[in-house]
Design a protein around this motif. Structure first.
Motif, PDB file in Angstrom:
ATOM      1  N   ALA A 343     -49.359 -42.016 -18.542  1.00 10.95           N
ATOM      2  CA  ALA A 343     -50.197 -40.801 -18.544  1.00 10.95           C
ATOM      3  C   ALA A 343     -50.544 -40.270 -17.157  1.00 10.95           C
ATOM      4  CB  ALA A 343     -51.484 -41.030 -19.331  1.00 10.95           C
ATOM      5  N   GLY A 344     -49.992 -40.853 -16.085  1.00  8.17           N
ATOM      6  CA  GLY A 344     -50.307 -40.355 -14.749  1.00  8.17           C
ATOM      7  C   GLY A 344     -49.302 -39.346 -14.246  1.00  8.17           C
ATOM      8  N   ASP A 345     -49.671 -38.601 -13.196  1.00 11.00           N
ATOM      9  CA  ASP A 345     -48.795 -37.581 -12.619  1.00 11.00           C
ATOM     10  C   ASP A 345     -48.505 -37.806 -11.143  1.00 11.00           C
ATOM     11  OD1 ASP A 345     -48.594 -35.394 -14.859  1.00 11.00           O
ATOM     12  OD2 ASP A 345     -50.707 -35.914 -14.768  1.00 11.00           O
ATOM     13  N   ASP A 346     -49.391 -38.506 -10.453  1.00 16.65           N
ATOM     14  CA  ASP A 346     -49.187 -38.701  -9.023  1.00 16.65           C
ATOM     15  C   ASP A 346     -49.953 -39.952  -8.613  1.00 16.65           C
ATOM     16  OD1 ASP A 346     -48.282 -38.302  -6.466  1.00 16.65           O
ATOM     17  OD2 ASP A 346     -48.997 -36.240  -6.306  1.00 16.65           O
ATOM     18  N   PHE A 347     -49.664 -40.422  -7.392  1.00 14.64           N
ATOM     19  CA  PHE A 347     -50.249 -41.668  -6.910  1.00 14.64           C
ATOM     20  C   PHE A 347     -50.546 -41.506  -5.422  1.00 14.64           C
ATOM     21  CE2 PHE A 347     -50.933 -46.031  -6.028  1.00 14.64           C
ATOM     22  CZ  PHE A 347     -51.127 -46.691  -7.236  1.00 14.64           C
ATOM     23  N   ILE A 348     -51.797 -41.722  -5.050  1.00 16.90           N
ATOM     24  CA  ILE A 348     -52.184 -41.705  -3.635  1.00 16.90           C
ATOM     25  C   ILE A 348     -52.673 -43.095  -3.267  1.00 16.90           C
ATOM     26  CG2 ILE A 348     -53.565 -40.611  -1.849  1.00 16.90           C
ATOM     27  CD1 ILE A 348     -54.002 -38.258  -3.612  1.00 16.90           C
ATOM     28  N   THR A 349     -52.067 -43.650  -2.237  1.00 17.14           N
ATOM     29  CA  THR A 349     -52.420 -44.999  -1.821  1.00 17.14           C
ATOM     30  C   THR A 349     -53.601 -44.976  -0.850  1.00 17.14           C
ATOM     31  OG1 THR A 349     -50.117 -45.698  -2.069  1.00 17.14           O
ATOM     32  CG2 THR A 349     -51.562 -47.121  -0.773  1.00 17.14           C
ATOM     33  N   LYS A 350     -54.624 -45.755  -1.168  1.00 17.12           N
ATOM     34  CA  LYS A 350     -55.760 -45.897  -0.261  1.00 17.12           C
ATOM     35  C   LYS A 350     -55.354 -46.770   0.919  1.00 17.12           C
ATOM     36  CE  LYS A 350     -59.190 -45.799  -4.044  1.00 17.12           C
ATOM     37  NZ  LYS A 350     -60.249 -46.560  -4.718  1.00 17.12           N
ATOM     38  N   PRO A 351     -55.929 -46.565   2.122  1.00 14.02           N
ATOM     39  CA  PRO A 351     -56.939 -45.547   2.419  1.00 14.02           C
ATOM     40  C   PRO A 351     -56.336 -44.149   2.476  1.00 14.02           C
ATOM     41  CG  PRO A 351     -56.313 -46.694   4.422  1.00 14.02           C
ATOM     42  CD  PRO A 351     -55.626 -47.410   3.295  1.00 14.02           C
ATOM     43  N   ILE A 352     -57.153 -43.165   2.127  1.00 14.43           N
ATOM     44  CA  ILE A 352     -56.686 -41.790   2.002  1.00 14.43           C
ATOM     45  C   ILE A 352     -57.324 -40.944   3.101  1.00 14.43           C
ATOM     46  CG2 ILE A 352     -56.546 -39.807   0.467  1.00 14.43           C
ATOM     47  CD1 ILE A 352     -57.103 -41.822  -1.841  1.00 14.43           C
ATOM     48  N   SER A 353     -56.494 -40.315   3.902  1.00 13.98           N
ATOM     49  CA  SER A 353     -57.035 -39.419   4.922  1.00 13.98           C
ATOM     50  C   SER A 353     -57.546 -38.146   4.261  1.00 13.98           C
ATOM     51  CB  SER A 353     -55.960 -39.072   5.958  1.00 13.98           C
ATOM     52  OG  SER A 353     -54.963 -38.244   5.386  1.00 13.98           O
ATOM     53  N   ASP A 354     -58.443 -37.452   4.930  1.00  8.90           N
ATOM     54  CA  ASP A 354     -58.994 -36.216   4.384  1.00  8.90           C
ATOM     55  C   ASP A 354     -57.901 -35.172   4.168  1.00  8.90           C
ATOM     56  OD1 ASP A 354     -61.491 -37.356   4.479  1.00  8.90           O
ATOM     57  OD2 ASP A 354     -61.975 -36.530   6.445  1.00  8.90           O
ATOM     58  N   SER A 355     -56.976 -35.084   5.127  1.00  6.02           N
ATOM     59  CA  SER A 355     -55.915 -34.078   5.010  1.00  6.02           C
ATOM     60  C   SER A 355     -54.994 -34.383   3.834  1.00  6.02           C
ATOM     61  CB  SER A 355     -55.112 -33.999   6.311  1.00  6.02           C
ATOM     62  OG  SER A 355     -54.534 -35.250   6.621  1.00  6.02           O
ATOM     63  N   THR A 356     -54.674 -35.677   3.625  1.00  2.02           N
ATOM     64  CA  THR A 356     -53.829 -36.061   2.493  1.00  2.02           C
ATOM     65  C   THR A 356     -54.522 -35.760   1.174  1.00  2.02           C
ATOM     66  OG1 THR A 356     -52.740 -37.805   3.756  1.00  2.02           O
ATOM     67  CG2 THR A 356     -52.657 -37.974   1.354  1.00  2.02           C
ATOM     68  N   LEU A 357     -55.799 -36.062   1.105  1.00  2.00           N
ATOM     69  CA  LEU A 357     -56.564 -35.795  -0.110  1.00  2.00           C
ATOM     70  C   LEU A 357     -56.571 -34.301  -0.417  1.00  2.00           C
ATOM     71  CD1 LEU A 357     -58.459 -36.995  -2.312  1.00  2.00           C
ATOM     72  CD2 LEU A 357     -60.364 -36.483  -0.764  1.00  2.00           C
ATOM     73  N   LEU A 358     -56.869 -33.490   0.590  1.00  2.83           N
ATOM     74  CA  LEU A 358     -56.926 -32.044   0.387  1.00  2.83           C
ATOM     75  C   LEU A 358     -55.571 -31.476  -0.016  1.00  2.83           C
ATOM     76  CD1 LEU A 358     -59.211 -30.837   3.318  1.00  2.83           C
ATOM     77  CD2 LEU A 358     -59.649 -30.552   0.888  1.00  2.83           C
ATOM     78  N   THR A 359     -54.533 -31.891   0.701  1.00  3.01           N
ATOM     79  CA  THR A 359     -53.197 -31.361   0.424  1.00  3.01           C
ATOM     80  C   THR A 359     -52.739 -31.709  -0.986  1.00  3.01           C
ATOM     81  OG1 THR A 359     -52.586 -31.533   2.759  1.00  3.01           O
ATOM     82  CG2 THR A 359     -50.797 -31.361   1.165  1.00  3.01           C
TER      83      THR A 359
END
Length: 541
Positions: A343-359
């Protein structure tokens, strides 16, 4: 939204809270490490703590500590996956807290600075400024009148050099017919092509060469004479890539309140509406009340996993289109893939920079809205379909009741539309429908909802708008539509519309009653001679 001292102060406060929590985290790791000597079952709890620390530490500026926590977590996971005793691994894990404390001290000595935010999306509420570089006076005058009727601000340009003085422009329309055939070769366009606003070309030549020249100049539209101004306006509207219909809505599901608060702060300061939930039992209630366009889901939470909660969300057909982005310190590709398949669509690996989160969030939200709009929009007008505008009406009525605010509904119908189709053909009738839909979209507010109810009939939902205010707004649009000039085969003609308006101003009406009253008011307007507005509020005006 640009970085500000206020934002930095808020981020610093969050980091201070996280620093206080770090001492407790390291004490807990010491206790779990000591338990390993006598109780191997403590390894799972140790691994979970290390996993959480690996994901959050780097986000708050403790990168070296986070990296070491990740290495220890991977050792613990390998020990859990392999039942064979490994004395060396256990010895390393039994001193986890001791290995992390020096990194904390080193980090504090270097006074880690909070991350800087990238600039967010700036929402510009001013009227669209359209530059016209057209030497033919009659065409320029007719186009200016039409664009003005749609709510644009027209800027006449005498030459390419005038572009700099007229900036900023939201779009530029150029006539390349003789004597303007050499305009696109002007140094102004060659040197600053990447900085030009969306470009629309008008030409008396409909050839491959002329169209190729337009493409190479970066044009987003090409129109031959005589110009269909309605189609040109439609392409003009489509070219604006910042028509977002309000800020994106993002829901954060994470049991780490400090980390969720940081994500919320970063996204909010970029103009995104954010809500958060830490208790999974409240997840579905929050989904229904907040209606998110993106869900940021922590992969590992006490008693629940992210994929489990994602699948709970997907059980409701209403949320199938909402992208779910997992946030986790998990780096194992197989486990990431397994989570995405559930059921997921994407994966962001922590730690997450602010720019990566926003983008990532912005790209996902933008794509989700485009897909949702494409499925909900009428193909001819780009407005909401019948069922979707009724759903929006229900949402706005419920919101109005909660806020004790008025909401108005207008039913709009083009007068004698059958005569237009019979006299000028259905293609011309489609242009009339598009013209009215474009004008309504241009002149109504961003918070208003607009749909094609069927055929030549439209419904406008106006939150926070009394019946009198709605009447005043629709009257100005009616007058502007009357002045709009249509052409077919050398013939010119005008159209008008009638409208019925109802309003919910006492917190008691349902959306069905609003539509029925608006429909009766529309019937009254047509019976009274058409080309007028009538109100039906259920009370004396």
């Amino acid at each position: 939204m640009p970085d500000t001292p206020q934002l930095q102060a808020q981020l610093a406060a969050l980091e201070a809270r996280f620093r206080q929590r770090l001492d407790d985290e390291l004490d807990t790791l010491d206790d779990l490490s000591a338990q390993l000597q006598t109780d191997p079952s403590a390894l799972q709890s140790l691994r979970d703590r290390l996993h959480k620390l690996a994901g959050s530490a780097g986000t708050f500026g403790y990168g070296e500590l986070g990296s070491m926590a990740r290495q220890l977590e991977q050792q613990a996971q390998a020990r859990l996956d392999d039942a064979t005793p490994d004395a060396a691994t256990l010895a390393s894990l039994s001193s986890a807290g001791a290995q992390l404390r020096p990194l904390l001290q080193r980090n504090e000595q270097s006074e880690a600075q909070p991350q800087q935010l990238d600039a967010g999306i700036n929402d510009d509420d001013r009227h669209r400024r359209i530059g016209l570089l057209i030497e033919e006076d009659d065409l320029a005058s007719q186009m200016a009148q039409t664009l003005d009727s749609f709510g644009y601000q027209v800027i006449h340009l005498a030459s390419p050099e005038a572009l700099q003085e007229a900036a900023p422009l939201d779009a530029l329309i150029i006539d390349t017919s003789p004597p303007g055939s050499r305009l696109l070769g002007h140094p102004m366009f060659q040197q600053a092509a990447s900085q030009l606003p969306p470009l629309l070309i008008i030409s008396s030549l409909d050839t491959f060469a002329s169209r190729l020249q337009a493409v190479r100049a970066g044009a987003v539209g090409f129109f031959t004479k005589p110009v269909d101004l309605t189609l040109l306006e439609r392409r003009l509207e489509r070219s604006f890539n910042n028509q977002q219909g309000g800020p994106f809505r993002v829901l954060i599901v994470d049991d780490d309140t400090e980390l969720a608060a940081r994500y919320q702060l970063v996204l909010s300061n970029a103009g995104i509406r954010v809500d958060a939930v830490s208790n999974p039992h409240l997840l579905l209630e929050k989904m229904r009340s907040f209606i998110p366009e993106v869900v940021l889901m922590d992969l590992n939470m006490p008693d629940y996993s992210g994929p489990e909660l994602a699948q709970v969300i997907r059980l409701d057909d209403d949320w199938l289109r909402v992208p779910i982005v997992y946030l986790s310190a998990e780096t194992n590709a197989e486990r990431q893939m397994s989570a995405l398949l559930k059921a997921g669509d994407d994966f962001i690996t922590k730690p997450i920079s602010d720019s990566t989160l926003l983008t990532t969030v912005y790209a996902r939200a933008q794509r989700a809205r485009m897909v949702s709009d494409a499925l909900a929009r009428d193909s001819l007008t780009g407005l909401l379909k019948h069922a979707d505008i009724k759903e929006q009406l229900e949402v706005e009525v419920e919101r109005a009741k909660r806020c004790h605010a008025p909401v108005s509904v207008a039913m709009i119908d083009i007068d004698h539309f059958k005569n237009v189709n019979d006299t000028y053909g259905h293609a011309c009738g489609d242009n009339v429908i598009r013209a009215l839909s474009n004008m309504l979209r241009q002149r109504l507010r961003k918070v208003d909802r607009l749909g094609r109810y069927g055929g030549e009939e439209f419904v406008a939902v106006l939150p926070g708008c009394s019946s009198k205010d709605a009447t005043q707004l629709l009257e100005s649009i009616r007058e502007a539509f009357n002045a709009l000039q249509f052409s077919y085969g050398g013939q010119q003609f005008h159209c008008s519309f009638s409208a019925g308006i109802s309003a919910c101003e006492d917190d008691e009406w349902a959306e069905e009653e609003l539509l029925e009253r608006a429909d009766r008011a529309l019937y009254q307007a047509k019976q009274s001679g058409r080309n007028r507005l009538c109100r039906n509020t259920g009370a004396a005006d």
